[in-house]
Design a protein around this motif. Sequence first.
Motif, PDB file in Angstrom:
ATOM      1  N   GLU B  53       1.017  -4.071 -16.547  1.00 54.69           N
ATOM      2  CA  GLU B  53       0.575  -5.670 -15.927  1.00 54.69           C
ATOM      3  C   GLU B  53       0.449  -5.598 -14.517  1.00 54.69           C
ATOM      4  O   GLU B  53      -0.252  -6.204 -14.011  1.00 54.69           O
ATOM      5  N   ASN B  54       1.585  -5.114 -13.852  1.00 58.41           N
ATOM      6  CA  ASN B  54       1.610  -5.069 -12.684  1.00 58.41           C
ATOM      7  C   ASN B  54       0.412  -4.525 -11.774  1.00 58.41           C
ATOM      8  O   ASN B  54      -0.146  -4.983 -10.763  1.00 58.41           O
ATOM      9  N   TYR B  55      -0.033  -3.411 -12.579  1.00 58.19           N
ATOM     10  CA  TYR B  55      -0.859  -2.602 -11.457  1.00 58.19           C
ATOM     11  C   TYR B  55      -2.395  -3.407 -11.807  1.00 58.19           C
ATOM     12  O   TYR B  55      -3.297  -3.494 -10.934  1.00 58.19           O
ATOM     13  N   LYS B  56      -2.300  -4.242 -12.857  1.00 58.21           N
ATOM     14  CA  LYS B  56      -3.746  -4.931 -13.089  1.00 58.21           C
ATOM     15  C   LYS B  56      -3.794  -6.192 -12.090  1.00 58.21           C
ATOM     16  O   LYS B  56      -4.532  -6.379 -11.288  1.00 58.21           O
ATOM     17  N   VAL B  57      -2.628  -6.758 -11.924  1.00 55.25           N
ATOM     18  CA  VAL B  57      -2.367  -8.239 -11.146  1.00 55.25           C
ATOM     19  C   VAL B  57      -2.499  -7.814  -9.558  1.00 55.25           C
ATOM     20  O   VAL B  57      -3.152  -8.109  -8.821  1.00 55.25           O
ATOM     21  N   ALA B  58      -1.942  -6.551  -9.264  1.00 54.07           N
ATOM     22  CA  ALA B  58      -2.092  -5.900  -7.825  1.00 54.07           C
ATOM     23  C   ALA B  58      -3.439  -5.603  -7.441  1.00 54.07           C
ATOM     24  O   ALA B  58      -3.871  -6.049  -6.450  1.00 54.07           O
ATOM     25  N   ALA B  59      -4.279  -5.135  -8.219  1.00 60.88           N
ATOM     26  CA  ALA B  59      -5.442  -4.715  -8.097  1.00 60.88           C
ATOM     27  C   ALA B  59      -6.448  -6.026  -7.816  1.00 60.88           C
ATOM     28  O   ALA B  59      -7.251  -6.104  -7.002  1.00 60.88           O
ATOM     29  N   GLU B  60      -6.259  -7.127  -8.877  1.00 61.98           N
ATOM     30  CA  GLU B  60      -7.078  -7.853  -8.965  1.00 61.98           C
ATOM     31  C   GLU B  60      -6.942  -8.792  -7.801  1.00 61.98           C
ATOM     32  O   GLU B  60      -7.821  -9.488  -7.091  1.00 61.98           O
ATOM     33  N   GLU B  61      -5.600  -8.980  -7.361  1.00 66.36           N
ATOM     34  CA  GLU B  61      -5.141 -10.034  -6.174  1.00 66.36           C
ATOM     35  C   GLU B  61      -5.282  -9.263  -4.797  1.00 66.36           C
ATOM     36  O   GLU B  61      -4.567  -9.726  -3.955  1.00 66.36           O
ATOM     37  N   GLN B  62      -5.380  -7.809  -5.036  1.00 67.21           N
ATOM     38  CA  GLN B  62      -5.131  -6.929  -3.714  1.00 67.21           C
ATOM     39  C   GLN B  62      -3.757  -7.339  -3.050  1.00 67.21           C
ATOM     40  O   GLN B  62      -3.698  -7.610  -1.980  1.00 67.21           O
ATOM     41  N   MET B  63      -2.650  -7.199  -3.762  1.00 61.84           N
ATOM     42  CA  MET B  63      -1.298  -7.258  -3.404  1.00 61.84           C
ATOM     43  C   MET B  63      -0.857  -5.964  -3.654  1.00 61.84           C
ATOM     44  O   MET B  63      -1.355  -5.223  -4.594  1.00 61.84           O
ATOM     45  N   PRO B  64       0.157  -5.572  -2.660  1.00 60.06           N
ATOM     46  CA  PRO B  64       0.859  -4.301  -3.098  1.00 60.06           C
ATOM     47  C   PRO B  64       1.561  -3.986  -4.370  1.00 60.06           C
ATOM     48  O   PRO B  64       2.275  -5.279  -4.815  1.00 60.06           O
ATOM     49  N   LEU B  65       1.408  -3.034  -4.934  1.00 61.40           N
ATOM     50  CA  LEU B  65       2.007  -2.610  -6.151  1.00 61.40           C
ATOM     51  C   LEU B  65       3.385  -2.740  -6.324  1.00 61.40           C
ATOM     52  O   LEU B  65       4.139  -3.329  -7.164  1.00 61.40           O
ATOM     53  N   CYS B  66       3.982  -2.281  -4.985  1.00 66.40           N
ATOM     54  CA  CYS B  66       5.535  -2.578  -4.860  1.00 66.40           C
ATOM     55  C   CYS B  66       5.707  -3.041  -3.315  1.00 66.40           C
ATOM     56  O   CYS B  66       4.845  -2.756  -2.534  1.00 66.40           O
ATOM     57  N   GLN B  67       6.695  -3.891  -3.345  1.00 68.31           N
ATOM     58  CA  GLN B  67       6.907  -4.747  -1.950  1.00 68.31           C
ATOM     59  C   GLN B  67       7.177  -3.511  -0.793  1.00 68.31           C
ATOM     60  O   GLN B  67       7.013  -3.785   0.391  1.00 68.31           O
ATOM     61  N   ASP B  68       7.698  -2.421  -1.448  1.00 65.65           N
ATOM     62  CA  ASP B  68       8.076  -1.613  -0.706  1.00 65.65           C
ATOM     63  C   ASP B  68       6.787  -0.581  -0.607  1.00 65.65           C
ATOM     64  O   ASP B  68       6.484   0.414  -1.330  1.00 65.65           O
ATOM     65  N   THR B  69       6.050  -0.658   0.559  1.00 67.78           N
ATOM     66  CA  THR B  69       4.864   0.074   1.008  1.00 67.78           C
ATOM     67  C   THR B  69       4.952   1.451   1.839  1.00 67.78           C
ATOM     68  O   THR B  69       4.068   1.908   2.164  1.00 67.78           O
ATOM     69  N   GLY B  70       6.340   1.645   1.979  1.00 67.28           N
ATOM     70  CA  GLY B  70       6.869   3.025   2.184  1.00 67.28           C
ATOM     71  C   GLY B  70       6.676   3.472   3.776  1.00 67.28           C
ATOM     72  O   GLY B  70       5.961   2.671   4.561  1.00 67.28           O
ATOM     73  N   THR B  71       7.025   4.657   3.609  1.00 65.92           N
ATOM     74  CA  THR B  71       6.875   5.556   5.132  1.00 65.92           C
ATOM     75  C   THR B  71       5.534   6.088   4.899  1.00 65.92           C
ATOM     76  O   THR B  71       5.156   6.393   3.765  1.00 65.92           O
ATOM     77  N   ALA B  72       4.425   5.994   5.702  1.00 67.68           N
ATOM     78  CA  ALA B  72       3.270   6.331   5.645  1.00 67.68           C
ATOM     79  C   ALA B  72       3.225   7.892   5.745  1.00 67.68           C
ATOM     80  O   ALA B  72       3.500   8.510   7.166  1.00 67.68           O
ATOM     81  N   LEU B  73       3.265   8.632   4.834  1.00 66.71           N
ATOM     82  CA  LEU B  73       3.392  10.169   4.803  1.00 66.71           C
ATOM     83  C   LEU B  73       1.999  10.468   4.540  1.00 66.71           C
ATOM     84  O   LEU B  73       1.257  10.495   3.582  1.00 66.71           O
ATOM     85  N   PHE B  74       1.781  11.450   5.571  1.00 63.23           N
ATOM     86  CA  PHE B  74       0.346  12.123   5.728  1.00 63.23           C
ATOM     87  C   PHE B  74       0.400  13.566   5.354  1.00 63.23           C
ATOM     88  O   PHE B  74       1.135  14.163   6.009  1.00 63.23           O
ATOM     89  N   ILE B  75      -0.591  14.091   4.498  1.00 62.86           N
ATOM     90  CA  ILE B  75      -1.136  15.467   4.769  1.00 62.86           C
ATOM     91  C   ILE B  75      -2.240  15.586   5.208  1.00 62.86           C
ATOM     92  O   ILE B  75      -3.302  15.254   4.723  1.00 62.86           O
ATOM     93  N   ILE B  76      -2.632  16.357   6.257  1.00 64.81           N
ATOM     94  CA  ILE B  76      -3.850  16.291   7.146  1.00 64.81           C
ATOM     95  C   ILE B  76      -4.520  17.912   6.765  1.00 64.81           C
ATOM     96  O   ILE B  76      -3.603  18.660   7.209  1.00 64.81           O
TER      97      ILE B  76
END
Lengths: 185, 281
Positions: B53-76
């Motif tokens: 249910e959470n992933y549906k609500v997050a997408a519909e409302e454009q809210m973060p799936l989790c409040q912890d949106t993390g360290t931005a870790l990139f692989i370039i």
Amino acid sequence: MAEIIKLKTPLTDEDVMKLKAGDVVSVSGVIYTGRDAAHKRLVECLERNEPMPIDVKGQIMYYVGPSPAKPGQPIGSCGPTTSYRMDPYTPTMLEQGMKGMIGKGPRSKEVIEAMQKYKGVYLAAIGGAAAVIAKAVKTCEVITYEDLGAEAIHKLEVEDLVCFVAVDAQGGNLYETGRLPYKKD
Amino acid sequence: MRELQASVIADAVEKLCMDAAYYLPEDVKAALKARSEQEESEIGKYILAEVCENYKVAAEEQMPLCQDTGTALFIIEMGQELVVTGGGMVDAINEGVRRGYTNGYLRKSMVAEPIFERVNTKDNTPAVIHTEITEGDGLKITLLPKGGGAENCSAVKMLRPADGLQGVMDFVVETVNVAGGKPCPPVIVGVGVGGTADYAAYLSKKALNREIGEHNPNPNYAKMETELLERINKLGVGPQGLGGVTTALAVNVEYFPCHIASLPVFVTMNCHSQRHKSIEL
């Protein structure tokens, strides 16, 4: 799943004592947020013989650092953070009269003993269901430690926030017993 | 030589940060659905339904799936024939993170220094950036927003070559067992084997970017992944550590040649909110 027990804050000893690990509850009323940095400051107040800026008697602390609210929303996504990081401060908080905690993940032996001594309950909310949990939050205001941003202490009014009793005041611990029926070979 | 404006990279990274935070990848959705049907615990079933249910609500409302949106870790992955103009590559990525986390209402979770002051940088920079040089002039940017709770359960062990397959498997299973409910199970387990301690850590992050259900092309490692998943789901840890048969959604193993004396293993734990997204510019 078991019937949902309604809990209204603030909690009394009686409210706490009737809960058993594995019960499902829905929490309504005022709860306070706090994470590592806020707990550190609260406990440091006591060490300096100063009163804490919030009265925790009968209250529930919710271990959460919410995402910023979008315009028109009371709060952003706000699921629980991992509770063991607050373990060093928790016995002191319970001694001060805090009755409940909402978080996720297991607690230390010291915390579980202090919960028995001071009659406290530990509730698990669903980690990563943060957008759904935000819907249970009706109002949100920063009470103190605003400089900590997401880690500031917020006062939340919640309605029917569903949690599981993870550790009860008799030492019942769902993190230990919950897995036993499903452990294979 | 191909030229690419730094501002194009910053714009793309801004959008990537928001999209990764709001939209759970299809492979993770499918795995959660499939596992929900197999879960035996009542509480476990309820949790998995709420997570769906959470992933549906997050997408519909454009809210973060989790409040912890993390360290931005990139692989370039950057082609050697590509030239970035009008600014630095690293600056462009950090500019994109700054704007994405601010404009997207994502949580800023980085402190500037880890021990003494721990003051929040207030824009989630700096990103953690891994870089691979490739042939050609392409640019592939992968973002893995890495939540703190699960990352705290990661572990490394420098095994003896004599410990072999059994040693590696036991260490992976034990890491998941000890973590219990802390990393928000059901988890995705990234395993890096070989290289050096630091390189095994990188491989374990890279492993998390592989789609769930896709196996290592080496059949020995593919078999190992399947067996690890079976063993982990017999631990009983279950959704959120409260008991059940869904402890992990996938185990992805990556390997690299290593020294004759060594057998490094790094296990990176990721929560069920397994955010990973790539773009090519």
